[in-house]
Design a protein around this motif. Structure first.
Motif: not given
Length: 566
Positions: A462-464, A467-473
């Motif tokens: 699961i990937v949050y 704006d073109g960046a991961t914020v939680g994986i």
């Protein structure tokens, strides 16, 4: 080398006639040879050299000649030796056949293979050698036509076929089989070892060395045949051939494997794909097994981002991305990626899709980093990284093609699994909106970004992203809802570390590498603040999940492609 000999009756008759012409000299050579060899040591009186890679050849052959070894050679090797002023017999003097058919026919002949395969202590073999004028060959030095290099440079089908060696592997295998009497050398790196052994043992080789050389010889022919068979399978679109061989050449001896009690080495295959196998290591400690595994994962992930479109950075820890971002510059992308999980990034691997520049280098060396891998680096960036003597800097010369072909191999008890590379790219997918609300353009861009990353996160993934960046994986959990909760928690932790009150997951999008089997994972994402979802679809409960998305006001798209990565 291609050394096939004709198999006609006329050819056989000529061999017999030739043998008697050499009978007297053969008798003398064989007798003297037996007197000189004893026990495990075998004197080297005669060497056959037939090499495609001529690096070190003249020095090695000169050293043999100085030790009284008679040199026999073929084609281009013979020319190189003669041009260097060395006395060398052409193999045609033994076979009484000229080299023919564009070099395909040279050494597959009783006069050559008899001299290699004869067991010196076997009276019947000795008698056959004497009867047919066959002289013993004690050292076989052969390396093969550059088939792998021909494939790597994109040679035509016919060109590749012509670079399949026939006589070379035959001589190598014959010499290796008869290692009790014959030493075989397939790698110029072993020239010095052989010469040193001859010096220590009065011109002889020991059984220990001959066995080691024989093992290496069979490994080389196995890897060569594997490269040929796999190329043929690809050329003929045979996806699951009846026999599958995997071969490679050791590139690095590693101190240990995943754990100190495990032995390990890194082997490069014929599949020339930019990455660790092609990289120049400019500095830093030797790479470990885990370094190589993690670095490969990072570089394959960052290759998903077209450097002509955006700068991208991937930070990996234990083979999972812990931060991924794109930006106008590498420095900007790195800061965004680092913000996702600054704790896990400590001691991680950093991969870049563009040449490392000075500004990015300064940011990256700000925390402890194990490896930086990039296509290239500026002199200024290299100088900055040099200040961290243990930090490995790898420059690959290019990026791997995420759409490119290739194989993935995993061993299991009693065999191995082989599959094609997961080379499906989200940009090529036909995204299908399945909810009442369609994603906005900004959400759609982040959805593509998140699914690109999810492809490289261990399942369940699961990937949050925002704006073109991961914020939680969330990675590698037994249930998808747990991965969703972990990713949400990671987003809260990252926000807290940045001094932000609200979770980074608020206003984000979420990607799942496989379908949601139940609505609970999607509901957890909505509760974390996600506004849009991208997933493969295909569950028997898709309708239930779509209803849950509609009730939460989420936009959701299906890709039709799953990205399991176990």
């Amino acid at each position: 080398m291609s050394h096939d000999a004709p198999k006609t009756d006329a050819g056989a008759a000529d061999v017999t006639q030739t043998s008697f012409r050499h009978r007297d000299s053969s008798h003398s050579a064989s007798t003297n040879h037996d007197l000189l060899s004893s026990g495990n040591r075998k004197v080297v009186t005669r060497a056959l050299l037939s090499v495609s890679d001529k690096s070190g050849l003249i020095g090695f052959a000169s050293a043999l000649a100085q030790r009284g070894v008679e040199l026999i050679s073929t084609g281009g090797t013979h020319k190189a030796l003669v041009d260097a002023g060395l006395a060398a017999r052409d193999v045609s003097e033994l076979t009484q056949f000229p080299e023919m058919m564009d070099g395909r026919v040279k050494t597959l002949h009783p006069a050559v293979h008899g001299g290699v395969l004869a067991v010196r202590a076997n009276p019947e073999h000795q008698a056959a050698m004497l009867a047919h004028g066959i002289v013993p060959i004690d050292l076989v030095v052969v390396n093969l036509y550059p088939f792998e290099a021909t494939v790597a440079r994109g040679g035509s089908f016919d060109d590749c076929i012509e670079n399949i060696d026939i006589g070379g592997p035959a001589m190598i295998r014959a010499a290796a089989k008869n290692h009790g009497d014959v030493a075989v050398v397939v790698d110029p790196e072993d020239y010095a070892t052989v010469l040193a052994e001859l010096d220590v043992n009065e011109g002889s080789t020991t059984l220990g060395l001959r066995r080691k050389l024989a093992q290496k010889a069979y490994g080389r022919t196995a890897a060569y045949d594997a490269a040929v068979s796999n190329w043929f399978a690809a050329a003929e679109d045979i996806e699951t051939p009846t026999f599958r061989a995997i071969g490679g050449k050791r590139g690095l001896d590693l101190r240990y494997g995943e754990n100190p009690h495990q032995t390990a080495a890194f082997y490069a295959t014929a599949d020339v794909r930019p990455g660790v196998s092609t990289a120049r290591q400019l500095q830093g400690k030797q790479l470990s097994y885990n370094n190589i595994n993690d670095t490969d994962a990072a570089f394959e992930a960052v290759a998903e981002f077209d450097p002509a479109q955006t700068a991208a950075v991937v930070i990996v820890k234990h083979a999972n991305p812990c931060g991924v971002a794109e930006g106008a510059t590498l420095a900007e992308a790195y800061e965004k990626a680092l913000r996702c999980d600054p704790v896990s990034a400590f001691g991680g691997i950093v991969a870049l899709n563009r040449p490392l520049d000075e500004e990015a280098a300064r940011r990256i060396v700000g925390i402890f980093t194990e490896v930086i891998i990039a296509p290239e680096a500026s002199p200024e960036a290299i100088a900055i990284v040099a200040g961290k003597k243990n930090l490995r800097l790898l420059l690959t010369g290019g990026l791997p093609d995420p759409r490119g072909p290739g194989l993935s191999v995993r061993t299991v008890a009693g065999g191995f699994l082989v599959q094609g590379r997961d080379n499906v790219v989200v940009d090529d997918m036909d995204l299908r909106v399945v909810t009442r609300r369609a994603p906005t353009d900004a959400e759609l861009a982040d959805l593509r970004f998140a699914f690109r990353v999810a492809k490289h996160v261990k399942s369940n993934a699961i990937v949050y992203a925002r704006d073109g960046a991961t914020v939680g994986i969330g990675a590698g959990q037994m249930s998808r809802v747990d991965s969703s909760r972990i990713a949400a928690w990671k987003a809260e932790e990252a926000a807290a570390a940045a001094g932000v009150a609200e979770s980074f997951a608020k206003g984000s999008v979420v990607a799942s590498d496989a379908f949601f089997p139940f609505a609970d994972g999607l509901i957890a994402a909505a509760a974390a603040g996600a506004t849009a979802v991208i997933q493969p679809g295909g569950s028997i409960r898709d309708d239930e999940v779509i209803r849950a998305a509609d009730e939460a006001g989420l936009a959701m798209v299906f890709t039709g492609y799953r990205h399991f990565r176990h």
